[in-house]
Design a protein around this motif. Sequence first.
Motif, PDB file in Angstrom:
ATOM      1  N   ILE A 157      18.547  31.269  22.637  1.00  0.00           N
ATOM      2  CA  ILE A 157      17.313  31.579  21.919  1.00  0.00           C
ATOM      3  C   ILE A 157      16.282  30.501  22.264  1.00  0.00           C
ATOM      4  CG2 ILE A 157      16.341  31.792  19.607  1.00  0.00           C
ATOM      5  CD1 ILE A 157      19.275  32.605  18.785  1.00  0.00           C
ATOM      6  N   PRO A 158      15.058  30.909  22.574  1.00  0.00           N
ATOM      7  CA  PRO A 158      14.041  29.957  23.054  1.00  0.00           C
ATOM      8  C   PRO A 158      13.867  28.748  22.129  1.00  0.00           C
ATOM      9  CG  PRO A 158      13.222  32.209  23.192  1.00  0.00           C
ATOM     10  CD  PRO A 158      14.590  32.285  22.589  1.00  0.00           C
ATOM     11  N   GLU A 159      13.908  28.995  20.810  1.00  0.00           N
ATOM     12  CA  GLU A 159      13.712  27.881  19.877  1.00  0.00           C
ATOM     13  C   GLU A 159      14.771  26.802  20.070  1.00  0.00           C
ATOM     14  OE1 GLU A 159      13.589  29.848  15.998  1.00  0.00           O
ATOM     15  OE2 GLU A 159      12.607  31.437  17.143  1.00  0.00           O
ATOM     16  N   VAL A 160      15.983  27.251  20.353  1.00  0.00           N
ATOM     17  CA  VAL A 160      17.068  26.289  20.543  1.00  0.00           C
ATOM     18  C   VAL A 160      16.840  25.536  21.832  1.00  0.00           C
ATOM     19  CG1 VAL A 160      19.549  25.995  20.840  1.00  0.00           C
ATOM     20  CG2 VAL A 160      18.669  27.752  19.291  1.00  0.00           C
ATOM     21  N   LEU A 161      16.479  26.340  22.830  1.00  0.00           N
ATOM     22  CA  LEU A 161      16.261  25.755  24.140  1.00  0.00           C
ATOM     23  C   LEU A 161      15.199  24.653  24.080  1.00  0.00           C
ATOM     24  CD1 LEU A 161      17.742  26.544  26.645  1.00  0.00           C
ATOM     25  CD2 LEU A 161      15.822  27.984  27.317  1.00  0.00           C
ATOM     26  N   ALA A 162      14.141  24.951  23.318  1.00  0.00           N
ATOM     27  CA  ALA A 162      13.029  24.006  23.227  1.00  0.00           C
ATOM     28  C   ALA A 162      13.468  22.669  22.632  1.00  0.00           C
ATOM     29  CB  ALA A 162      11.916  24.611  22.373  1.00  0.00           C
ATOM     30  N   GLN A 163      14.472  22.714  21.812  1.00  0.00           N
ATOM     31  CA  GLN A 163      14.953  21.507  21.128  1.00  0.00           C
ATOM     32  C   GLN A 163      15.716  20.573  22.057  1.00  0.00           C
ATOM     33  OE1 GLN A 163      15.561  20.591  17.576  1.00  0.00           O
ATOM     34  NE2 GLN A 163      13.709  21.764  17.123  1.00  0.00           N
ATOM     35  N   ILE A 164      16.211  21.156  23.157  1.00  0.00           N
ATOM     36  CA  ILE A 164      17.110  20.368  23.991  1.00  0.00           C
ATOM     37  C   ILE A 164      16.388  19.912  25.254  1.00  0.00           C
ATOM     38  CG2 ILE A 164      19.328  20.382  25.208  1.00  0.00           C
ATOM     39  CD1 ILE A 164      19.947  22.863  23.324  1.00  0.00           C
ATOM     40  N   PRO A 165      16.288  18.629  25.463  1.00  0.00           N
ATOM     41  CA  PRO A 165      15.633  18.128  26.670  1.00  0.00           C
ATOM     42  C   PRO A 165      16.417  18.551  27.915  1.00  0.00           C
ATOM     43  CG  PRO A 165      16.510  16.330  25.310  1.00  0.00           C
ATOM     44  CD  PRO A 165      16.793  17.582  24.582  1.00  0.00           C
ATOM     45  N   GLU A 166      15.682  18.765  29.009  1.00  0.00           N
ATOM     46  CA  GLU A 166      16.293  19.218  30.262  1.00  0.00           C
ATOM     47  C   GLU A 166      17.550  18.443  30.613  1.00  0.00           C
ATOM     48  OE1 GLU A 166      15.462  21.542  32.529  1.00  0.00           O
ATOM     49  OE2 GLU A 166      13.557  22.276  31.745  1.00  0.00           O
ATOM     50  N   ALA A 167      17.446  17.133  30.494  1.00  0.00           N
ATOM     51  CA  ALA A 167      18.522  16.251  30.929  1.00  0.00           C
ATOM     52  C   ALA A 167      19.819  16.509  30.183  1.00  0.00           C
ATOM     53  CB  ALA A 167      18.097  14.799  30.771  1.00  0.00           C
ATOM     54  N   LYS A 168      19.663  16.998  28.931  1.00  0.00           N
ATOM     55  CA  LYS A 168      20.857  17.145  28.102  1.00  0.00           C
ATOM     56  C   LYS A 168      21.435  18.557  28.168  1.00  0.00           C
ATOM     57  CE  LYS A 168      21.089  13.484  24.858  1.00  0.00           C
ATOM     58  NZ  LYS A 168      21.397  13.121  23.494  1.00  0.00           N
ATOM     59  N   ARG A 169      20.728  19.458  28.840  1.00  0.00           N
ATOM     60  CA  ARG A 169      21.134  20.855  28.781  1.00  0.00           C
ATOM     61  C   ARG A 169      22.522  21.107  29.361  1.00  0.00           C
ATOM     62  NH1 ARG A 169      15.509  24.191  29.521  1.00  0.00           N
ATOM     63  NH2 ARG A 169      14.573  23.218  27.718  1.00  0.00           N
ATOM     64  N   LEU A 170      22.802  20.368  30.432  1.00  0.00           N
ATOM     65  CA  LEU A 170      24.088  20.560  31.087  1.00  0.00           C
ATOM     66  C   LEU A 170      25.221  20.173  30.129  1.00  0.00           C
ATOM     67  CD1 LEU A 170      24.653  21.621  33.935  1.00  0.00           C
ATOM     68  CD2 LEU A 170      25.246  19.258  34.571  1.00  0.00           C
ATOM     69  N   GLU A 171      24.978  19.054  29.474  1.00  0.00           N
ATOM     70  CA  GLU A 171      25.978  18.548  28.521  1.00  0.00           C
ATOM     71  C   GLU A 171      26.197  19.584  27.407  1.00  0.00           C
ATOM     72  OE1 GLU A 171      24.865  14.775  26.859  1.00  0.00           O
ATOM     73  OE2 GLU A 171      26.441  14.996  25.343  1.00  0.00           O
ATOM     74  N   PHE A 172      25.066  20.148  26.929  1.00  0.00           N
ATOM     75  CA  PHE A 172      25.160  21.146  25.870  1.00  0.00           C
ATOM     76  C   PHE A 172      25.905  22.380  26.347  1.00  0.00           C
ATOM     77  CE2 PHE A 172      23.107  20.863  21.738  1.00  0.00           C
ATOM     78  CZ  PHE A 172      22.729  19.532  21.753  1.00  0.00           C
ATOM     79  N   ASP A 173      25.570  22.771  27.568  1.00  0.00           N
ATOM     80  CA  ASP A 173      26.218  23.930  28.162  1.00  0.00           C
ATOM     81  C   ASP A 173      27.726  23.756  28.163  1.00  0.00           C
ATOM     82  OD1 ASP A 173      25.490  26.370  29.034  1.00  0.00           O
ATOM     83  OD2 ASP A 173      25.709  25.841  31.181  1.00  0.00           O
ATOM     84  N   GLN A 174      28.114  22.571  28.577  1.00  0.00           N
ATOM     85  CA  GLN A 174      29.522  22.233  28.623  1.00  0.00           C
ATOM     86  C   GLN A 174      30.150  22.338  27.233  1.00  0.00           C
ATOM     87  OE1 GLN A 174      31.013  21.837  31.447  1.00  0.00           O
ATOM     88  NE2 GLN A 174      32.977  21.609  30.366  1.00  0.00           N
ATOM     89  N   ARG A 175      29.417  21.798  26.271  1.00  0.00           N
ATOM     90  CA  ARG A 175      29.913  21.806  24.879  1.00  0.00           C
ATOM     91  C   ARG A 175      30.085  23.238  24.375  1.00  0.00           C
ATOM     92  NH1 ARG A 175      27.420  16.895  22.386  1.00  0.00           N
ATOM     93  NH2 ARG A 175      28.833  15.300  23.144  1.00  0.00           N
ATOM     94  N   MET A 176      29.099  24.084  24.683  1.00  0.00           N
ATOM     95  CA  MET A 176      29.164  25.474  24.236  1.00  0.00           C
ATOM     96  C   MET A 176      30.423  26.151  24.779  1.00  0.00           C
ATOM     97  SD  MET A 176      25.283  26.869  24.516  1.00  0.00           S
ATOM     98  CE  MET A 176      25.568  28.610  24.309  1.00  0.00           C
ATOM     99  N   LYS A 177      30.669  25.888  26.057  1.00  0.00           N
ATOM    100  CA  LYS A 177      31.843  26.510  26.691  1.00  0.00           C
ATOM    101  C   LYS A 177      33.124  26.031  26.032  1.00  0.00           C
ATOM    102  CE  LYS A 177      30.338  27.797  31.285  1.00  0.00           C
ATOM    103  NZ  LYS A 177      29.465  26.878  32.034  1.00  0.00           N
ATOM    104  N   GLU A 178      33.163  24.704  25.841  1.00  0.00           N
ATOM    105  CA  GLU A 178      34.367  24.122  25.217  1.00  0.00           C
ATOM    106  C   GLU A 178      34.603  24.713  23.835  1.00  0.00           C
ATOM    107  OE1 GLU A 178      34.326  19.856  24.981  1.00  0.00           O
ATOM    108  OE2 GLU A 178      33.831  19.719  27.123  1.00  0.00           O
ATOM    109  N   LEU A 179      33.507  24.769  23.086  1.00  0.00           N
ATOM    110  CA  LEU A 179      33.614  25.256  21.714  1.00  0.00           C
ATOM    111  C   LEU A 179      34.113  26.706  21.689  1.00  0.00           C
ATOM    112  CD1 LEU A 179      32.818  24.103  18.838  1.00  0.00           C
ATOM    113  CD2 LEU A 179      30.908  25.692  18.969  1.00  0.00           C
ATOM    114  N   ARG A 180      33.531  27.501  22.582  1.00  0.00           N
ATOM    115  CA  ARG A 180      33.949  28.898  22.623  1.00  0.00           C
ATOM    116  C   ARG A 180      35.423  29.026  22.995  1.00  0.00           C
ATOM    117  NH1 ARG A 180      29.088  30.841  24.391  1.00  0.00           N
ATOM    118  NH2 ARG A 180      29.639  30.230  26.502  1.00  0.00           N
TER     119      ARG A 180
END
Lengths: 538, 305
Positions: free
Chosen positions: A130-153
Motif C-alpha cells: 500500500i502506497p502509504e506504507v511504502l512512503a514510510q519506508i526509506p529506499e535504503a531500508k526497503r530490502l530489509e523490510f522485504d526480507q522481514r515480510m517474507k520471513e514473517l509470512r
Amino acid sequence: MNKKTVLIAAREFNENLRTKTFWLGIFVFPVILLLSFIVPSWLDDQKDIRHFAVLDQSGWLAKDVESRSAFPDIERIFKEVAERQKAGKADPEWPPILKGLAPSLAEMDEKTRNKYAQSIVQFESIKDAIPEVLAQIPEAKRLEFDQRMKELRAWWGKLSAGEARNELGSFSLAKQNYELVNFETEGISVEEHRKILEEKLKAGAIFAYFEINGDPVTGSGSFVYNSRNVTDSSLKNWFERHANAAVRARRFQANNIDQSLVEKIQAPLVFAKKTIDKDGKQEDVDQQKTAHSFIPAAFVYLLWITIFMMAQMLLTNTIEEKSNRTIEVLLSSVAPFELMAGKIAGIAATGLTMIISWIIFFFLIVKFALPAMDMKAPFDITPLLTDPTFLGSFVVYFILGYLLYAALIAGIGSVCNSLKEAQNLMMPVSVFLMLPLFAMMPVVQSPNGGLAKILSYIPPLTPFIMMNRAAGPPTTFEYVVTTILLLASIVITFYGAAKIFRIGILMTGKPPKIGEILRWLRAPVGAMPDVESEDRQS
Amino acid sequence: MNETQEMSLILDGVTKRYGKFLAVDNLSLRIPTGSIYGFLGPNGAGKTTTIRMVMSIIYPDQGRISVLGHPRAEEIKDRLGYLPEEKGLYKKMRAGEIITYFGRLKGMTRSDAKRRSKELLDRYGLPEWHSARCEALSKGMGQKVQILASLVHNPELVILDEPFSGLDPVNVEVMRDLILDLKREGKTVIFSTHVMEQAEQICDFIFLINKGKKVLDGPLSEVRKSGGEAIQLDYDGDGACLKELKGVSRINDAGKTAEIFLEDGTDPQDILRALIDKISIRRFDLSEPSLHEIFVRAVGGKTHE
C-alpha cells in the motif's frame, strides 16, 4: 460522641477483630476478586484447539479464509508487540522474527502499523505494498523490510495452533484456537472424502468440518457445517465471517468492480460522541467517559451490599448481647442511648475497616497483581481517582445510609430474642430495600429523569439513588434538600429507636406486636409503658 | 437531723405495674449508710423490680426514690455498683479485661482500672485467671468475676441481686467475706436472696417482700424478736416423738434439727423432759425463731418456691 460511647464502640470493634468471620471477610474478598480475573482467562486458555477440515469443492475458499483470517491476527500481534516493546516489557520468549520487528513496530502509529500488517498478508513483496506504507519506508531500508515480510509470512505459514499458544501466550489470536487439518485426499472421490471426514468427526479427531458443495460466488449449491458440538458456534461464526469477505471480494471481481472503490463507497460514517460538561464546554466522549456513567451503578451495589452486611452484623450483635445477659450491667453504667450509639459506632468501625481493606486490595490487585501476571482489568479505574464525586459521595452516603438503617435495626434487634424472630421483623425492610436495585438501570440511563428525582426525596432511598445519579450529576439544590431530609430522618429514627431499644433490650419472651411498639414510641422518654411480655420474676 | 445524709437509699411510696400486674405496691424503705441490707422474698415477689427501679433501669409509676441523695441513679451511676440477677460476661474477653472495661465505663482511667482489676483478682483468689477467657471460667468463677467487675470502681452503694445463686459452699463463703469487707470499708450493701440462712448470717437489716408488698422491715434482731421464742433442737434418733409433744403450736422438723414453737404458758423444761429419753439431744436452745420461720409465717406458708 461521649467517652462511654467511644468505650463501648472500641470494645465492640476489638471483639470483632478477634472473630474468624472478620478476617475471613477481609481476605476472602481479594481472593474472590483475583480468581474472578484469573479463572475466566485460565478457562479460555484451557479450551481445546478446534481442529477442523474443509471439503472444498470450490478449490479456493478454504485457502482464502486462511489467508484472510491471518490479517486480524497479524494486526493484533503487531499491536501487542508494539505496546509491550514501548512499555519495556518485550518478552524474551518471542520468536526471533518478532524480536527483530519489535523496535520498528513500536515507532509506527496505529494506522501505519495496521496497513503494514495488511500488506504482509496481501502482497508478495514490498513493491506491491500500500502506497502509504511504502512512503514510510526509506529506499535504503526497503530490502530489509522485504526480507522481514517474507520471513514473517514463512513463519506464520508454518506456525501451528499449539506453537502459537506456547510462543505468543495471551495474544488471543484466531490462530491459537482454530486449526485447519488437511487429510490425504489425492485422487479420491468426493463421496470417499466425505466418508473420511465423517469417520474423523466420529472419532473425535476433528471438532467440525465444512462442506462447500457448489460455487460460493454464485451461491448455488449447499454449504454445510458438521459438528458434534451444537452449542459452541464460535468456529462456524469465525469461518463464516472470513468466507463471506472472501466471497464478496470475488463477486466484485467477477462484476468488474474495483475493490478500492467499494471500500470508498462502504466507508462508514462515524459520529463522534461528544457531551457538554458542567461549564457548557464540549468534550469528547471516549470509553472512559462511558464507563464513567456506569461507575455509580457499581458503587450503588457496593453501597447496598456493605450497608446490608453491616446491618446484619449489628442485628446479630444486638441479639447476642441480649443473650449474653450483660445488658443490665451495662445499663447500670451507661445510658441506653449511649449503649446503642456505641454499638452502632463499633460496627461502623468494623465495617469501615473491612471496606477500606477491600478498596485497598482492589487497587493493589488492579494496579500491581494483574500487570504482574500480564493481565488487564476489564475496566479503567482512573476516573475513580480523578473524580472526587464518586468516592466522596460513596463515603458520605455510606455513613448516612448506614446510620439510618443501623438505628432501625438496633430498634428491631433489641426486641427480638433470636435471629429468626428478627428476620421476620426485618422482612418489610428488606423488601423495601430491593427498590434501589430495581430502579438502578432506569436511573443510570436518565440520572436526572422524573423517577430518579422523585426517589431521591425518599430518605431511606436517598443514599442509593443519589449515588446512582452521581454521573448526572444532580443539582446543588437537590443535594442540599435531600441531605437535609436524610439527616432529619436519621435524627427521628435514632430518637424512636432509642425509645424502643431502651425497653426492648430488657425484654425476654415473645417479641412485641407492631401496635405495642407504636405505643412505646408515643410514651414519654423514660416511662415504661405496659410491657406484657416483661418477665415477672423478681 | 438531715436524714438523707445518713440514708444511702430512700424509697417513698414506690409503685410499679406491668400491665395489670402489680409488681411493687406502695413501697417505702430507708437504708442507712454503711449497713448490709437483705432483700428477702419468694421468687416473683418484687425484689428484682425494686432493685431495677433503684438502678433507674426501669422507672416507678408512682413514688419517689432517692439514691445517695439523688432522685435518679442515672446521675450518680459511677458511685453505684450493681450485680444484676441476669448475669453474663462477654465470652471472648479475658477476666482482667472485662473488669477493667467495666471500671472504665464507670469513669476510671485505663491505668487505674487495670491496676484495680489485678488487685481485686489477686485478693479474691483468682490471680491465675487474670488472662483466662470468660468462656473458660466455671459458673462460680464467672460470677466472682462479675461481682469484682461491679466493685472495681469502689462504689459507695453496692446492689447485688441474688449474689449467692449457683455458688458452691466455698464460693458462698468467699462472697460472704467480700460483702463483709465492703461493710468494713464503710460501704452500703443491698443484696437480695431467697435463701434465709445467708441473710441471717450477715445482714444488719432485713426487708421482706411478698407479692409486691412489704411484709417486714427492720434490724435483723428486731425482726427475729418479733417472731417470739422458739426452741432450736439438734438431735439424733427417731423424730416421730416430736409430733406427740403437748403445748406446742408448730414444729419445723428437718430430720436432724427441729424448731419448736410453744403455745402460751408451756414450759420449755417440760418439753426437754418429754424428749430426753426418746432421742439423743445435742443442742437445746431457747431463742428467737429462725428467719425461715418468720419468712414462712409472714407469707402465710404459701411461697412459690
